[in-house]
Design a protein around this motif. Structure first.
Motif, PDB file in Angstrom:
ATOM      1  N   GLY A 208     -14.248   1.497  -3.003  1.00  0.00           N
ATOM      2  CA  GLY A 208     -14.991   2.507  -3.561  1.00  0.00           C
ATOM      3  C   GLY A 208     -16.613   2.630  -2.868  1.00  0.00           C
ATOM      4  O   GLY A 208     -17.493   3.572  -3.459  1.00  0.00           O
ATOM      5  N   VAL A 209     -16.982   1.875  -1.948  1.00  0.00           N
ATOM      6  CA  VAL A 209     -18.069   1.922  -1.590  1.00  0.00           C
ATOM      7  C   VAL A 209     -18.503   3.231  -0.924  1.00  0.00           C
ATOM      8  O   VAL A 209     -19.433   3.974  -0.836  1.00  0.00           O
ATOM      9  CB  VAL A 209     -18.556   0.581  -0.650  1.00  0.00           C
ATOM     10  N   SER A 210     -17.498   3.568   0.400  1.00  0.00           N
ATOM     11  CA  SER A 210     -17.720   4.702   0.970  1.00  0.00           C
ATOM     12  C   SER A 210     -17.684   5.804   0.160  1.00  0.00           C
ATOM     13  O   SER A 210     -18.285   6.828   0.518  1.00  0.00           O
ATOM     14  CB  SER A 210     -16.398   4.727   1.945  1.00  0.00           C
ATOM     15  N   ALA A 211     -16.693   6.086  -0.873  1.00  0.00           N
ATOM     16  CA  ALA A 211     -16.647   7.273  -1.592  1.00  0.00           C
ATOM     17  C   ALA A 211     -17.861   7.404  -2.589  1.00  0.00           C
ATOM     18  O   ALA A 211     -18.642   8.368  -2.765  1.00  0.00           O
ATOM     19  CB  ALA A 211     -15.507   6.944  -2.798  1.00  0.00           C
ATOM     20  N   CYS A 212     -18.555   6.088  -3.213  1.00  0.00           N
ATOM     21  CA  CYS A 212     -19.885   6.324  -3.713  1.00  0.00           C
ATOM     22  C   CYS A 212     -21.039   6.682  -2.721  1.00  0.00           C
ATOM     23  O   CYS A 212     -21.744   7.662  -3.178  1.00  0.00           O
ATOM     24  CB  CYS A 212     -20.299   4.867  -4.267  1.00  0.00           C
ATOM     25  N   ARG A 213     -20.800   6.192  -1.662  1.00  0.00           N
ATOM     26  CA  ARG A 213     -21.996   6.695  -0.574  1.00  0.00           C
ATOM     27  C   ARG A 213     -21.880   8.062  -0.420  1.00  0.00           C
ATOM     28  O   ARG A 213     -23.021   8.943  -0.368  1.00  0.00           O
ATOM     29  CB  ARG A 213     -21.670   5.811   0.778  1.00  0.00           C
ATOM     30  N   HIS A 214     -20.474   8.724  -0.401  1.00  0.00           N
ATOM     31  CA  HIS A 214     -20.378  10.028  -0.209  1.00  0.00           C
ATOM     32  C   HIS A 214     -20.837  10.828  -1.284  1.00  0.00           C
ATOM     33  O   HIS A 214     -21.488  11.804  -1.002  1.00  0.00           O
ATOM     34  CB  HIS A 214     -18.736  10.287   0.245  1.00  0.00           C
ATOM     35  N   ILE A 215     -20.430  10.549  -2.508  1.00  0.00           N
ATOM     36  CA  ILE A 215     -20.681  11.318  -3.440  1.00  0.00           C
ATOM     37  C   ILE A 215     -22.378  11.354  -3.892  1.00  0.00           C
ATOM     38  O   ILE A 215     -22.908  12.476  -4.005  1.00  0.00           O
ATOM     39  CB  ILE A 215     -20.064  10.601  -4.938  1.00  0.00           C
ATOM     40  N   LYS A 216     -23.258  10.201  -3.552  1.00  0.00           N
ATOM     41  CA  LYS A 216     -24.350  10.139  -3.729  1.00  0.00           C
ATOM     42  C   LYS A 216     -25.227  11.077  -2.715  1.00  0.00           C
ATOM     43  O   LYS A 216     -26.127  11.584  -3.066  1.00  0.00           O
ATOM     44  CB  LYS A 216     -24.979   8.815  -3.752  1.00  0.00           C
ATOM     45  N   GLU A 217     -24.426  11.024  -1.269  1.00  0.00           N
ATOM     46  CA  GLU A 217     -25.174  11.789  -0.232  1.00  0.00           C
ATOM     47  C   GLU A 217     -25.124  13.490  -0.755  1.00  0.00           C
ATOM     48  O   GLU A 217     -26.205  14.171  -0.402  1.00  0.00           O
ATOM     49  CB  GLU A 217     -24.433  11.493   0.958  1.00  0.00           C
ATOM     50  N   VAL A 218     -23.867  13.757  -1.054  1.00  0.00           N
ATOM     51  CA  VAL A 218     -23.833  15.019  -1.501  1.00  0.00           C
ATOM     52  C   VAL A 218     -24.681  15.594  -2.472  1.00  0.00           C
ATOM     53  O   VAL A 218     -25.206  16.762  -2.446  1.00  0.00           O
ATOM     54  CB  VAL A 218     -21.993  15.440  -1.828  1.00  0.00           C
ATOM     55  N   ASN A 219     -25.192  14.669  -3.459  1.00  0.00           N
ATOM     56  CA  ASN A 219     -25.818  15.156  -4.442  1.00  0.00           C
ATOM     57  C   ASN A 219     -27.346  14.484  -4.420  1.00  0.00           C
ATOM     58  O   ASN A 219     -28.138  14.523  -5.318  1.00  0.00           O
ATOM     59  CB  ASN A 219     -25.372  14.412  -5.980  1.00  0.00           C
ATOM     60  N   ARG A 220     -27.528  14.024  -3.210  1.00  0.00           N
ATOM     61  CA  ARG A 220     -28.783  13.428  -2.901  1.00  0.00           C
ATOM     62  C   ARG A 220     -30.130  14.385  -3.285  1.00  0.00           C
ATOM     63  O   ARG A 220     -31.115  14.000  -3.803  1.00  0.00           O
ATOM     64  CB  ARG A 220     -29.184  13.090  -1.595  1.00  0.00           C
ATOM     65  N   VAL A 221     -29.938  15.741  -3.010  1.00  0.00           N
ATOM     66  CA  VAL A 221     -30.904  16.718  -3.164  1.00  0.00           C
ATOM     67  C   VAL A 221     -31.365  16.791  -4.741  1.00  0.00           C
ATOM     68  O   VAL A 221     -32.627  17.114  -5.130  1.00  0.00           O
ATOM     69  CB  VAL A 221     -30.581  17.960  -2.677  1.00  0.00           C
ATOM     70  N   TYR A 222     -30.522  16.286  -5.671  1.00  0.00           N
ATOM     71  CA  TYR A 222     -30.580  16.521  -7.102  1.00  0.00           C
ATOM     72  C   TYR A 222     -31.319  15.226  -7.525  1.00  0.00           C
ATOM     73  O   TYR A 222     -31.628  14.994  -8.770  1.00  0.00           O
ATOM     74  CB  TYR A 222     -29.206  16.925  -7.803  1.00  0.00           C
ATOM     75  N   SER A 223     -31.173  14.136  -6.946  1.00  0.00           N
ATOM     76  CA  SER A 223     -31.586  12.852  -7.407  1.00  0.00           C
ATOM     77  C   SER A 223     -33.168  12.536  -6.943  1.00  0.00           C
ATOM     78  O   SER A 223     -33.357  13.113  -5.923  1.00  0.00           O
ATOM     79  CB  SER A 223     -30.600  11.597  -6.874  1.00  0.00           C
ATOM     80  N   GLY A 224     -33.631  11.626  -7.299  1.00  0.00           N
ATOM     81  CA  GLY A 224     -35.110  11.059  -6.845  1.00  0.00           C
ATOM     82  C   GLY A 224     -36.406  12.385  -7.352  1.00  0.00           C
ATOM     83  O   GLY A 224     -35.933  13.038  -8.431  1.00  0.00           O
ATOM     84  N   ARG A 225     -36.951  12.554  -6.418  1.00  0.00           N
ATOM     85  CA  ARG A 225     -38.192  13.363  -6.715  1.00  0.00           C
ATOM     86  C   ARG A 225     -37.513  14.904  -6.794  1.00  0.00           C
ATOM     87  O   ARG A 225     -36.767  15.258  -5.911  1.00  0.00           O
ATOM     88  CB  ARG A 225     -39.178  13.092  -5.905  1.00  0.00           C
ATOM     89  N   VAL A 226     -38.186  15.830  -7.563  1.00  0.00           N
ATOM     90  CA  VAL A 226     -37.946  16.860  -7.767  1.00  0.00           C
ATOM     91  C   VAL A 226     -38.913  17.814  -6.694  1.00  0.00           C
ATOM     92  O   VAL A 226     -40.013  17.465  -6.894  1.00  0.00           O
ATOM     93  CB  VAL A 226     -37.978  17.780  -8.970  1.00  0.00           C
ATOM     94  N   LYS A 227     -38.514  18.637  -5.803  1.00  0.00           N
ATOM     95  CA  LYS A 227     -39.389  19.382  -4.995  1.00  0.00           C
ATOM     96  C   LYS A 227     -39.214  20.877  -4.679  1.00  0.00           C
ATOM     97  O   LYS A 227     -38.009  21.202  -4.974  1.00  0.00           O
ATOM     98  CB  LYS A 227     -39.303  18.516  -3.496  1.00  0.00           C
ATOM     99  N   ILE A 228     -40.212  21.255  -4.735  1.00  0.00           N
ATOM    100  CA  ILE A 228     -40.240  22.974  -4.618  1.00  0.00           C
ATOM    101  C   ILE A 228     -41.181  23.294  -3.710  1.00  0.00           C
ATOM    102  O   ILE A 228     -42.470  22.847  -3.671  1.00  0.00           O
ATOM    103  CB  ILE A 228     -40.633  23.723  -6.111  1.00  0.00           C
ATOM    104  N   VAL A 229     -40.975  23.981  -2.641  1.00  0.00           N
ATOM    105  CA  VAL A 229     -41.673  24.756  -1.365  1.00  0.00           C
ATOM    106  C   VAL A 229     -42.035  26.170  -1.929  1.00  0.00           C
ATOM    107  O   VAL A 229     -41.335  26.879  -1.995  1.00  0.00           O
ATOM    108  CB  VAL A 229     -40.994  24.675  -0.368  1.00  0.00           C
ATOM    109  N   HIS A 230     -43.352  26.285  -2.317  1.00  0.00           N
ATOM    110  CA  HIS A 230     -43.907  27.733  -2.055  1.00  0.00           C
ATOM    111  C   HIS A 230     -45.138  27.894  -1.361  1.00  0.00           C
ATOM    112  O   HIS A 230     -45.945  27.041  -1.059  1.00  0.00           O
ATOM    113  CB  HIS A 230     -44.310  27.667  -3.892  1.00  0.00           C
ATOM    114  N   ASP A 231     -45.034  28.901  -0.741  1.00  0.00           N
ATOM    115  CA  ASP A 231     -45.871  29.506   0.282  1.00  0.00           C
ATOM    116  C   ASP A 231     -46.172  28.304   1.202  1.00  0.00           C
ATOM    117  O   ASP A 231     -47.370  28.044   1.594  1.00  0.00           O
ATOM    118  CB  ASP A 231     -47.281  29.816  -0.405  1.00  0.00           C
ATOM    119  N   ALA A 232     -45.302  27.727   1.950  1.00  0.00           N
ATOM    120  CA  ALA A 232     -45.238  26.707   2.984  1.00  0.00           C
ATOM    121  C   ALA A 232     -45.588  25.439   2.384  1.00  0.00           C
ATOM    122  O   ALA A 232     -45.704  24.175   3.260  1.00  0.00           O
ATOM    123  CB  ALA A 232     -45.889  27.207   3.945  1.00  0.00           C
TER     124      ALA A 232
END
Length: 605
Positions: A208-232
């Protein structure tokens, strides 16, 4: 129901389906290349409602996908061959989907977890399932697929089960649905889940380790801090409510819902016009040309509060300006920003710099929690400044900026002062000089914004576009200033809205006259307006007939952008308090200059 070499246990699972109090079901059993006597064991159960298929051994996801493709009903449920549904399972789950006016797409319930002790005796080890929390679900699965039901229609947007991974397949599949839809929790135990009762279970056989790593990497953008880029500039949120994070994920879904033209989530960013009154005029400004076609008006604080109260659960960011006016002319702007900031909604506003002399007002604005104040200067030469900022006074602006910087230090404000230059043919030679000025006076950053040489149906490329291609927003045909057309889908109408000072809701800033108005927040809440019939019809019209709409036909998204796009330069002189090393690296990496270099390298190779 997928089965692989489980003839000894499947009878109990099949019988639990036959015992359901809900009669209108079809049980599809998919034998994933079993080598025991599965088919023989199933003969007594087969009927019009219980069908059996045999396929070559390819894994549980392939078996489930085969079953999905051969199923007929609009609602899908799953049962593994070693688990059991309680008699009311299908009836209870179906009732959630069929309530009047229900828009439920997926639901799940609680389940008993049974294990075996050393003497091979079953015991209740716990109960799984709990109220849905998207942030927590990104980190670990607490929903078993045997307790999960979803509509068939959602598969056209989420896709089928992933056959490329062998472990944690339930979690990965449900995550894709959760990224797009709201999951309904049913706080009842309706399933018995038998953990590791069969020797060939995926839990026992696959890593399950590699599968868990894959799933978390795919969804990495949604975890941790929320970031928005506006006007650079990158804006970051450390901790936000789960509903707001989930909406942020849903609203970014690029696969559009063109069956109903309903947006997946509510906007996490809105552009709100504090006023449509301005002290200056400009050849590209509808107000300056007298082309706004709206009565002069400030947005009132109580009206603004009503909008924020309605959208507080979803909003992250506010752009407080529009074509129409100078935001600092609204006396209640500081109170508006403060009201939003107290709810962790960041705000940015822009000014032409003629109102910095009102020290008390500016002190309140700088202490309000305003994230960024853009000061539009364009030129440090009086003649060139007045070419665009007509009726403006550069001396007054320069003196005011210096007072603003000092006042910011005095009140210990964290507001980012962004000196802005819109680069055009008449001022392109002043970029270095203006940057030097911005650094010298103590601005936090300096941005060079490329010109959008259009206002309504008027295109001013020949008159205003810079000679230097690096300062152009569009790519032009060779040796001409004729833009190159592209066919892009408008995403703005699915993700964001503009709200005028009179409360009118329009799809974008191009619609400064309100020709495509879809509602008014002073008459009907924005949350009711967002997926109303009028808004959905507008999305459909823009999706299918955008070239028949003048303001859409002239929109900058219909033309090929240059390497730099909207911003030719972002130079940061000072670090923001909340920035860490990764934030600084991302700011540098995603800067227009670096992006342009990367594009050139990729083209060569």
């Amino acid at each position: 129901m997928p089965i692989w070499n489980r003839a000894e246990v499947l009878t109990r699972a099949v019988q639990s389906v036959l015992n359901q109090t809900f009669p209108d079901y079809e049980l599809i059993i998919v034998d994933d290349g079993s080598e025991d006597n599965v088919e023989e064991r199933l003969q007594e159960f087969l009927s019009e409602k219980v069908v059996y298929h045999m396929i070559p051994h390819r894994g549980v996801s392939a078996a489930r996908n085969f079953g999905l493709k051969n199923s007929q009903h609009p609602i899908i449920a799953y049962l593994d061959s070693d688990n059991v549904w309680h008699p009311d399972y299908l009836s209870r789950m179906h009732s959630v989907f069929c309530q009047p006016g229900s828009e439920v797409v997926a639901a799940y319930c609680r389940y008993n977890i049974y294990r075996r002790d050393k003497k091979n005796r079953s015991y209740l080890a716990g109960v799984g399932g709990k109220p849905f929390n998207f942030s927590e679900f990104l980190n670990r699965n607490f929903i078993d697929l045997n307790s999960f039901v979803h509509s068939r229609d959602c598969l056209s947007y989420t896709g089928f089960h992933n056959e490329s991974i062998k472990r944690l397949v339930d979690w990965e599949f449900i995550l894709r649905i959760a990224n797009k839809y709201k999951l309904v929790y049913i706080p009842e135990v309706l399933v018995d889940y038998y953990l590791d009762y069969c020797g060939n279970s995926i839990t026992q056989k696959e890593d399950g380790v590699s599968a868990c790593r894959h799933i978390k990497e795919v969804n990495r953008v949604y975890s941790g801090r929320v970031k928005i880029v506006h006007d650079a500039i990158t804006y970051t949120w450390k901790n936000i409510p789960d509903e707001k994070r989930h909406n942020w994920v849903q609203a970014q879904n690029k696969k559009l819902n063109t069956s109903s033209f309903t947006a997946w989530g509510y906007p996490f960013m809105l552009q709100v016009e504090p006023t449509n009154i301005c002290n200056l005029s400009s050849p590209l400004c509808p107000t300056g040309r007298g082309d706004l076609n709206r009565l002069p008006r400030h947005l009132k604080l109580e009206e603004f509060k009503g909008l924020i109260d309605d959208m507080e659960r979803y909003l992250l960011f506010l752009v407080l300006w529009d074509w129409g006016g100078e935001p600092l002319m609204n006396p209640e702007l500081p109170a508006m920003v403060r009201y939003a900031a107290e709810r962790d909604i960041k705000a940015v506003t822009s000014t032409n710099g003629h109102f910095f002399k009102h020290e008390d007002y500016m002190a309140e604005l700088l202490k309000s929690g305003l994230s960024t104040l853009i000061v539009a200067v364009d030129s440090v030469s009086a003649d060139n400044y007045e070419f665009y900022r007509q009726q403006g006074d550069l001396t007054q602006v320069v003196t005011g900026i210096e007072k603003l910087i000092e006042l910011k230090k005095k009140v210990k404000s964290n507001t980012l002062i962004n000196l802005r230059m819109v680069v055009m043919k008449h001022n392109e030679h002043e970029v270095d000089k203006t940057r030097h000025y911005a650094r010298a006076i103590g601005a936090d950053c300096f941005t060079v914004k490329t010109l959008n040489p259009s206002c309504g149906s008027t295109a001013l490329d020949l008159e205003l576009v810079p000679e230097n291609p690096n300062y152009r927003r569009f790519t032009y045909k060779k040796d001409t200033l004729e833009r190159i057309s592209v066919d892009r889908v408008c995403m703005r109408v699915w993700t964001m809205s503009n709200i005028f000072s009179n409360g009118d809701v329009v799809p974008c800033c191009y619609d400064y006259r309100g020709d495509l108005k879809v509602g008014n927040v002073l008459e009907r809440s924005f949350t009711e307006t967002w997926n109303s019939q009028a808004y959905r019809e507008l999305r459909k019209r823009i999706f299918t007939q955008k070239n028949s709409i003048p303001i859409c036909r002239e929109c900058y998204t219909n033309f090929q952008n240059s390497e730099y796009g909207m911003f030719a330069e972002f130079t940061q002189f000072k670090s923001r308090p909340e920035e860490n090393f990764l934030d600084k690296y991302r700011t540098w990496f995603y800067s227009p200059q670096v992006r342009a270099v990367i594009k050139r390298i990729l083209r060569k190779h």
